[in-house]
Design a protein around this motif. Structure first.
Motif, mmCIF file in Angstrom:
data_model
loop_
_atom_site.group_PDB
_atom_site.id
_atom_site.type_symbol
_atom_site.label_atom_id
_atom_site.label_comp_id
_atom_site.label_asym_id
_atom_site.label_seq_id
_atom_site.Cartn_x
_atom_site.Cartn_y
_atom_site.Cartn_z
ATOM 1 N N VAL B 191 -10.530 -43.534 0.588
ATOM 2 C CA VAL B 191 -9.525 -43.888 1.589
ATOM 3 C C VAL B 191 -8.173 -43.390 1.087
ATOM 4 O O VAL B 191 -7.934 -43.324 -0.115
ATOM 5 N N VAL B 196 -4.117 -50.148 3.788
ATOM 6 C CA VAL B 196 -4.529 -50.165 5.196
ATOM 7 C C VAL B 196 -5.869 -50.902 5.308
ATOM 8 O O VAL B 196 -6.064 -51.745 6.199
ATOM 9 N N CYS B 197 -6.775 -50.628 4.405
ATOM 10 C CA CYS B 197 -8.097 -51.267 4.432
ATOM 11 C C CYS B 197 -7.981 -52.770 4.184
ATOM 12 O O CYS B 197 -8.706 -53.558 4.787
ATOM 13 N N HIS B 200 -7.078 -54.339 7.367
ATOM 14 C CA HIS B 200 -7.875 -54.033 8.560
ATOM 15 C C HIS B 200 -9.161 -54.861 8.530
ATOM 16 O O HIS B 200 -10.154 -54.471 7.904
ATOM 17 N N LYS B 203 -13.215 -53.945 9.598
ATOM 18 C CA LYS B 203 -14.028 -53.174 8.636
ATOM 19 C C LYS B 203 -15.153 -52.388 9.326
ATOM 20 O O LYS B 203 -16.340 -52.543 8.993
ATOM 21 N N ASP B 204 -14.740 -51.554 10.251
ATOM 22 C CA ASP B 204 -15.733 -50.736 10.972
ATOM 23 C C ASP B 204 -16.607 -49.918 10.022
ATOM 24 O O ASP B 204 -17.759 -49.633 10.320
ATOM 25 N N CYS B 205 -16.028 -49.523 8.896
ATOM 26 C CA CYS B 205 -16.775 -48.673 7.959
ATOM 27 C C CYS B 205 -17.951 -49.420 7.344
ATOM 28 O O CYS B 205 -18.906 -48.800 6.876
ATOM 29 N N PHE B 220 -18.264 -50.009 0.170
ATOM 30 C CA PHE B 220 -17.042 -50.228 0.954
ATOM 31 C C PHE B 220 -16.032 -49.144 0.572
ATOM 32 O O PHE B 220 -15.494 -49.164 -0.539
ATOM 33 N N CYS B 240 -13.954 -45.012 10.877
ATOM 34 C CA CYS B 240 -12.637 -45.583 10.615
ATOM 35 C C CYS B 240 -11.655 -45.310 11.764
ATOM 36 O O CYS B 240 -11.267 -44.162 12.001
ATOM 37 N N PRO B 241 -11.231 -46.350 12.487
ATOM 38 C CA PRO B 241 -10.305 -46.145 13.610
ATOM 39 C C PRO B 241 -8.901 -45.780 13.134
ATOM 40 O O PRO B 241 -8.079 -45.333 13.930
ATOM 41 N N LYS B 242 -8.641 -45.990 11.860
ATOM 42 C CA LYS B 242 -7.313 -45.694 11.318
ATOM 43 C C LYS B 242 -7.251 -44.292 10.701
ATOM 44 O O LYS B 242 -6.247 -43.945 10.072
ATOM 45 N N ASN B 244 -8.374 -43.367 8.024
ATOM 46 C CA ASN B 244 -7.918 -43.602 6.651
ATOM 47 C C ASN B 244 -8.849 -42.978 5.616
ATOM 48 O O ASN B 244 -8.517 -42.912 4.443
ATOM 49 N N VAL B 245 -10.043 -42.545 6.058
ATOM 50 C CA VAL B 245 -10.978 -41.970 5.090
ATOM 51 C C VAL B 245 -10.787 -40.459 5.051
ATOM 52 O O VAL B 245 -10.723 -39.812 6.094
HETATM 53 S S1 SF4 Z 1 -12.523 -49.023 8.800
HETATM 54 FE FE1 SF4 Z 1 -11.066 -47.645 7.802
HETATM 55 S S2 SF4 Z 1 -9.212 -48.845 7.511
HETATM 56 FE FE2 SF4 Z 1 -10.861 -50.268 8.034
HETATM 57 S S3 SF4 Z 1 -11.543 -50.987 6.055
HETATM 58 FE FE3 SF4 Z 1 -12.855 -49.278 6.621
HETATM 59 S S4 SF4 Z 1 -11.901 -47.441 5.739
HETATM 60 FE FE4 SF4 Z 1 -10.402 -49.094 5.661
#
Ligand code: SF4
Ligand code: SF4
Lengths: 170, 460
Positions: B191, B196-197, B200, B203-205, B220, B240-242, B244-245
């Motif tokens: 990430v 950000v995680c 958030h 936790k879609d990931c 994770f 990841c909707p952000k 961020n990955v």
């Molecule tokens: S979905 Fe994205 S922002 Fe949310 S915890 Fe997982 S990696 Fe982090």
């Protein structure tokens, strides 16, 4: 700072590495004298599943080599790495292979005719002395590791500080 | 966690994000490899028993192996795991789909994988179990095919019982060493901003969403610090909707310095891999025919003796010698750390050494036998076909005059990296660089001696 000044500054900081590189070039190029006179060597080489007898042959650079090649079970082959010599032999027949050992080092001879399950690993070793590549490699490794340790010694922990980056202590 | 010295590849090559976000990314890879995998099994079962004439042997143990250990693992880490065909049938069954994300949870019996087995020990013993039969597996197409089929079947069974890629994470003997050696890779999935995680909460990931599955490797991404257990499947990039990955380029071997995740099971993997590289070099590349025959099970007592020594060298001899060396290091460096932990930590110095030793071994194997692939392409079963007109192409070893340079170069690079890693690891436990250096010296001696043994085997 000019380029020249920068280079000098770098050299002052990394003089150990520079010495190491010079030494490494030295050990890789230093001429090794030939101590023995060339001879004619006659060798009987027998191939059987999945080995050669003898499995290791020592000769010297410049020697004239005559190999009497036989097979004692199935059809086998002889391929000499680095020399590209190839021969095939059937049981009961003797093939003669002749060459002059011009290159030093260890050269594997391999069976070149599919002779059974372990055929790709049927290997023998011809060592043409003085085994320059091996001794140079050993010297190169020694010079390299001493250079690294000396660098770590004289850099007084710069590598150590770098190491702590990214570290999550236990 | 280190965030400097990273280059975000997705920022510099923006279209890559589009490719990785596509649900086609992994299926395209796996369907391609599945084709060759199936061919390897079918040719192994029904083709010629002559190994070097059979696609199943030549393409698996020479071409795939060479690509994996010389190119994929050192440069791309676990990316092979994203393309690997072995767990694919099981995964498709779980997902009840191949490309699109199906709604709902994975279809499994939802058993819980035993806690005691959530480590690398199964992979360690699995690898050793296969390694003692390697002379047979590498040369008998039928045995090799059954092994591949067996892997796939175990993958399917585990996918029915447990959610996610339990097979890859805890069982696959290949996955174990790919995971360990991927610590060296100059690439990582991470990430961009852990903060950000942290905030958030969905936790879609982990749980997945309509675009992607939750991490199949049970990782994770938000706290991911090492490559070992990330299968680079790119699901989290999709999820990841952000956004961020990301994928980073980074200094080689960065993960070796993550101290808190070092474990004895991984340390043993490092011992086993190094010992196996040594033993394979002796048995397969050495000139000792009797040893090959013993490994090839010419008689049962011979093979039992061989397997016994093989296991002893892997499980006791090398770890034992390394422990003695560590003991000396602890005294010289005055490092106040339990011996077991220090052995575990220092064992990571054997990761660069082991990887380069395997590369040196594979140079010899692949360069010498690679030309079999040309003939086998035209005649995969060894039935006399000539699909591309190359069946009669002769076996031609290449690169033999380059070999000493390649092997010396790669072994020296691995040794230097290992010695430097030893210094850094010692430095993690003592604030005094001089003591760290003193402490590291015995380990440097061990690493250099192992390098000498390899050089003797290859060049001496
Ligand atoms: S979905 Fe994205 S922002 Fe949310 S915890 Fe997982 S990696 Fe982090
Ligand atoms: S962390 Fe991301 S890329 Fe790695 S295995 Fe999990 S989902 Fe796949």
């Amino acid at each position: 700072m000019s380029r020249v000044q920068k280079s000098f500054a770098w050299m002052r900081q990394h003089w150990v590495i520079l010495i190491g590189i010079i030494l490494a070039i030295g050990v890789m190029t230093f001429p090794i004298p030939q101590i023995t006179d060339p001879q004619t060597r006659t060798i009987t080489l027998d191939a059987r599943q999945f080995e050669f007898a003898p499995h290791r042959i020592h000769i010297n650079k410049g020697d004239r080599v005559i190999i009497q090649f036989t097979a004692s079970d199935v059809v086998h082959g002889f391929y000499l790495d680095g020399y590209g010599i190839q021969e095939r032999v059937e049981p009961g027949i003797t093939k003669q292979i002749e060459f002059v050992a011009e290159h030093t080092g260890k050269f594997r001879y391999r069976c070149s005719v599919s002779c059974g399950s372990l055929h790709p690993f049927m290997i023998g070793e011809l060592v043409v002395g003085p085994n320059e590549p091996f001794w140079r490699a050993i010297a190169f490794v020694i010079v390299s590791v001493i250079t690294l340790i000396a660098y770590q010694f004289f850099s007084k922990g710069t590598s150590y500080e770098h190491a702590t980056l990214g570290t999550s202590p236990a | 966690m280190i965030r400097s010295q990273r280059i975000n590849v997705l920022q510099h090559v923006p279209f890559l994000r589009g490719i990785l976000k596509s649900r086609l990314f992994q299926p395209v890879l796996t369907i391609s490899t599945l084709f060759f995998f199936t061919l390897a099994i079918v040719t192994g079962l029904f083709g010629t028993p002559v190994g070097n004439r059979n696609f199943g042997i030549v393409f698996v143990w020479i071409v795939w192996w060479g690509l994996l250990i010389i190119l994929l693992v050192p440069f791309l880490g676990r990316l092979w795991c994203a393309a690997c065909p072995i767990p694919v049938p099981g995964e498709w069954l779980q997902r009840r789909g191949i490309i699109n994300r199906r709604k709902g949870r994975l279809s499994t019996l939802r058993w819980k994988f035993p806690k005691r087995l959530r480590n690398m020990w199964l992979q360690n013993f699995g690898f050793l179990g296969i390694a003692i039969f390697s002379a047979i597996i590498l040369t008998r197409p039928e045995v090799s095919a059954w092994l591949l089929l067996g892997f796939s079947l175990i993958g399917i069974v585990l996918s029915i019982l447990y959610e996610n890629r339990v097979f890859c994470r805890y069982v696959c003997p290949v996955g174990g060493f790919i995971g360990l050696y991927s610590l060296m890779a100059p690439i990582e999935v991470r990430v961009q901003d852990p903060a950000v995680c942290a905030t958030h909460t969905p936790k879609d990931c982990i749980i997945g969403n309509e675009y992607a599955y939750g991490c199949p490797w049970m990782v994770f991404p938000g706290t991911l610090e090492r490559n070992t257990y990330c299968g680079m499947c790119m699901e989290c990039i999709k999820a990841c909707p952000k956004n961020n990955v990301v994928i980073n380029l980074r200094p080689v071997g960065s993960d070796l310095m993550v101290a808190k995740e070092r474990r004895l099971d991984e340390a043993y993997k490092a011992f086993i891999m190094l010992a196996c590289a040594l033993l394979y070099s002796v048995v397969l590349l050495g000139p000792w025919g009797w040893l090959k025959q013993w490994a090839n099970m010419d008689t049962l007592p011979h093979w039992l003796a061989y397997a016994g020594v093989f296991l002893l060298a892997n499980l006791l001899l090398l770890p034992g010698l390394f422990t003695l060396t560590t003991l000396l290091s602890r005294r010289l460096g005055g490092i106040q750390l339990p011996l077991r932990q220090l052995v575990t930590d220092y064992a990571y110095t054997l990761v660069p050494l082991g990887l380069t030793a395997w590369i040196a071994f594979s140079f010899s194997l692949v360069f010498t036998n690679g030309s079999y692939a040309v003939a086998v392409l035209s005649d995969p079963f060894g039935w006399g076909w000539n699909l591309f007109g190359t069946t009669e192409s002769a076996w031609t070893p290449f690169g033999s005059s380059l070999m000493p340079f390649l092997q010396t170069g790669i072994l020296t690079a691995g040794m230097l990296f290992a010695v430097n890693t030893a210094y850094k690891i010692a430095g993690q436990y003592t604030p005094d660089p001089r003591r760290a250096l003193r402490g590291m010296l015995p380990i440097a001696g061990f690493i250099t001696s192992i390098t000498f043994v390899f050089l003797w085997l290859y060049l001496g």
